[in-house]
Enzyme design. Structure first.
Site, PDB file in Angstrom:
ATOM      1  N   ASP A 211       0.830  -1.194   0.000  1.00  0.00           N
ATOM      2  CA  ASP A 211       0.000   0.000   0.000  1.00  0.00           C
ATOM      3  C   ASP A 211       0.875   1.259   0.000  1.00  0.00           C
ATOM      4  O   ASP A 211       1.872   1.332   0.726  1.00  0.00           O
ATOM      5  CB  ASP A 211      -0.887  -0.021   1.254  1.00  0.00           C
ATOM      6  CG  ASP A 211      -1.891   1.100   1.294  1.00  0.00           C
ATOM      7  OD1 ASP A 211      -2.738   1.162   0.390  1.00  0.00           O
ATOM      8  OD2 ASP A 211      -1.839   1.917   2.247  1.00  0.00           O
ATOM      9  N   GLU A 277       1.600  -0.638  -5.033  1.00  0.00           N
ATOM     10  CA  GLU A 277       0.618   0.400  -5.341  1.00  0.00           C
ATOM     11  C   GLU A 277       1.402   1.709  -5.369  1.00  0.00           C
ATOM     12  O   GLU A 277       1.649   2.320  -4.333  1.00  0.00           O
ATOM     13  CB  GLU A 277      -0.490   0.478  -4.297  1.00  0.00           C
ATOM     14  CG  GLU A 277      -1.537   1.517  -4.667  1.00  0.00           C
ATOM     15  CD  GLU A 277      -2.234   2.161  -3.472  1.00  0.00           C
ATOM     16  OE1 GLU A 277      -3.374   2.630  -3.642  1.00  0.00           O
ATOM     17  OE2 GLU A 277      -1.651   2.218  -2.370  1.00  0.00           O
TER      18      GLU A 277
END
Length: 530
Positions: A211, A277
């Site tokens: 993330d 990401e």
């Protein structure tokens, strides 16, 4: 690289499971579902994913968390939140998935912790200048009595990116106030996350989705962001836009983190992997995350953000393949996820949006590299207009904008009314209400309909495995008027982004996203021809 030497992730199809909204199987009270998805629920539906034809699943965070941002605010990186089950439940999930031939990727959240993490609670108690505060980005304020934030940065969720604590210092949170950013210049942070990686790798996970992978390091001075004085609107200004000043993102030091992680991943058997990401400003900067000694993949958000245009599709395909080829990696492709509007809605909604969504999916599945699917897209689900009183996204509370709840509505599995088989037999309603008109979209209803979107996805995934598995031939994409034309492995992929039917190339139609009567490809339709 020959097909025999491809690691499993190289051309895998990965299905994203948003844990709260996939399936509710955790017994509570008298053994009934509680309306929130969980690990036992995922395990119970793994045969569905096998039959769909995917290779792996990525599970969003299930760690101990106060759930202010639905798990992306982690209080303990090495345990399962009781809301979702136990470590034993995760072990069963892993064993069951591996037994079905499915790999399992878990989410890792290294940019920030929850404000309930033991480290942050210790930082608040210890006070300014303490080693505990040095794990985060605490700073004195500016102006009289330090009453102004240390710089002008904004939170992704709206408002300033700084919050003041009672002793007068401020802490940085690029997301919600409950998500304080870690200071990755402190070696304790890197050491802790190496331990976290090893904890889950030892349990048998096959990889990690990282993330905010581009956000771990901030420019050391924490200087103000230089912002353009006027919005950029012209075509020429798009070049300027990608050069925006971003001292909080994509700093060069972040790559040392992933070099360290790559060594950890490579020390385990089974081609363990990580996918970033990384919302970078250019394809070239994205490719830096997938150099041979860093992460294995990075999400290609250029594809997700491409408008319905043959020329735009061709450009992003060409640029993406070129960028990752220079890094000796494979591209990734994704149309939807838990943070963005579902793509049938982006493409116009209704029958047109659904037709375009199926066509874009068929084109995507013909491209080299990995494809990532978001739960529910195989059912043709659109974005839901969630009533304001039911919204739970923290960005809604900070900005008043609808936020991301509309793409996170729990899946419909069976039945004529909510909860559509999502939870227990007592009809407990899910954590976000489901629409009243989803009966025809349930898994059970679509399994009985050979023309359904679910049936199309199963055929498309089977065709991908049969036609393109291991294909390493050069892929060439071009726009011919309103047609996207992709040539790969002896197959021509054609997508009609125009308004009139066009003749297909001569050859065998392997699969199409809709009927192609008389060899004519209708608008908003794609086909593979050999």
């Amino acid at each position: 690289m020959s097909a025999a030497r491809h690691p499993w992730w190289y051309d895998a199809v990965v299905y994203q499971v948003y844990v709260r909204s996939f399936a509710d199987g955790l017994p509570t009270g008298e053994g009934k579902g509680d309306g929130i998805g969980d690990l036992p629920g995922i395990t119970s539906r793994l045969p569905y994913l096998r039959d769909l034809g995917v290779d792996a699943l990525w599970i969003t965070p299930f760690y101990t968390s106060p759930q202010k941002d639905h798990g992306y605010d982690v209080a303990d990186y090495r345990d399962v939140d009781p809301l979702f089950g136990t470590l034993a439940d995760l072990d069963v999930l892993l064993e069951t998935a591996h037994g079905l031939g499915l790999r399992v990727i878990v989410d890792l959240v290294p940019n920030h912790t929850s404000d309930q993490h033991a480290w942050f609670r210790a930082a608040l108690a210890a006070g300014p200048g303490s080693p505990e505060r040095a794990r985060y980005l605490f700073r004195p304020g500016r102006g009289k009595d330090g009453a102004k934030p240390p710089n002008n940065w904004d939170s992704i969720f709206g408002g300033p990116a700084w919050t003041r604590v009672p002793d007068g210092e401020w802490y940085l949170h690029l997301f919600d106030t409950s998500q304080p950013d870690l200071d990755w210049r402190n070696p304790e942070v890197g050491d802790m996350f190496e331990e976290v990686l090893r904890f889950w790798l030892d349990r048998g996970v096959d990889g990690f989705r990282v993330d905010v992978a581009h956000g771990l390091y901030k420019e050391a001075t924490l200087r103000d962001q230089v912002r353009p004085k006027k919005p950029k609107k012209s075509a020429e200004s798009m070049v300027e836009r990608v050069l925006n000043d971003e001292p909080m993102w994509d700093q060069p030091e972040v790559h040392e983190v992933y070099r360290r992680w790559r060594k950890v991943l490579d020390s385990y058997p089974g081609d363990r992997m990580a996918v970033a990401e990384a919302w970078t400003q250019t394809a070239a900067s994205m490719a830096m995350f997938v150099r041979p000694d860093e992460l294995h993949q990075a999400f290609n958000f250029g594809w997700l953000g491409t408008p319905w245009s043959a020329e735009a599709f061709a450009d992003v395909i060409t640029d993406s393949i070129a960028a990752v080829s220079a890094a000796a990696s494979a591209p990734t492709w994704v149309l939807s996820n838990h943070d963005v509007e579902r793509h049938p809605t982006r493409y116009g909604g209704g029958p047109v949006g659904l037709a375009r969504g199926r066509a874009a999916t068929l084109a995507m599945l013909a491209l080299p590299g990995s494809a990532y699917l978001y739960q529910g897209e195989e059912l043709g689900l659109e974005q839901v207009d969630v009533p304001p009183e039911a919204r739970q996204d923290p960005s809604w509370f900070r900005t008043g904008q609808p936020g991301r709840d509309g793409c996170r509505v729990p899946l419909p599995w069976a039945g004529d009314a909510a909860p559509y088989g999502f939870g227990g037999p007592d009809g407990t309603q899910p954590w976000i209400p489901q629409p009243d008109d989803w009966a025809a979209l349930t898994v059970a209803a679509q399994e009985a309909d050979p023309a359904s979107t679910l049936a199309f996805y199963r055929r498309a995934l089977a065709a991908r495995r049969e036609v393109f598995a291991g294909a390493d031939e050069e892929t060439v994409a071009s726009a011919e008027g309103d047609l996207l034309v992709v040539r790969r492995a002896g197959v021509t992929v054609v997508l009609n982004a125009g308004t009139t039917p066009v003749a297909l190339p001569q050859g065998e139609v392997l699969i199409s996203s809709a009927a192609v009567p008389g060899g004519l490809l209708p608008p908003d339709t794609a086909a593979w021809v050999r």
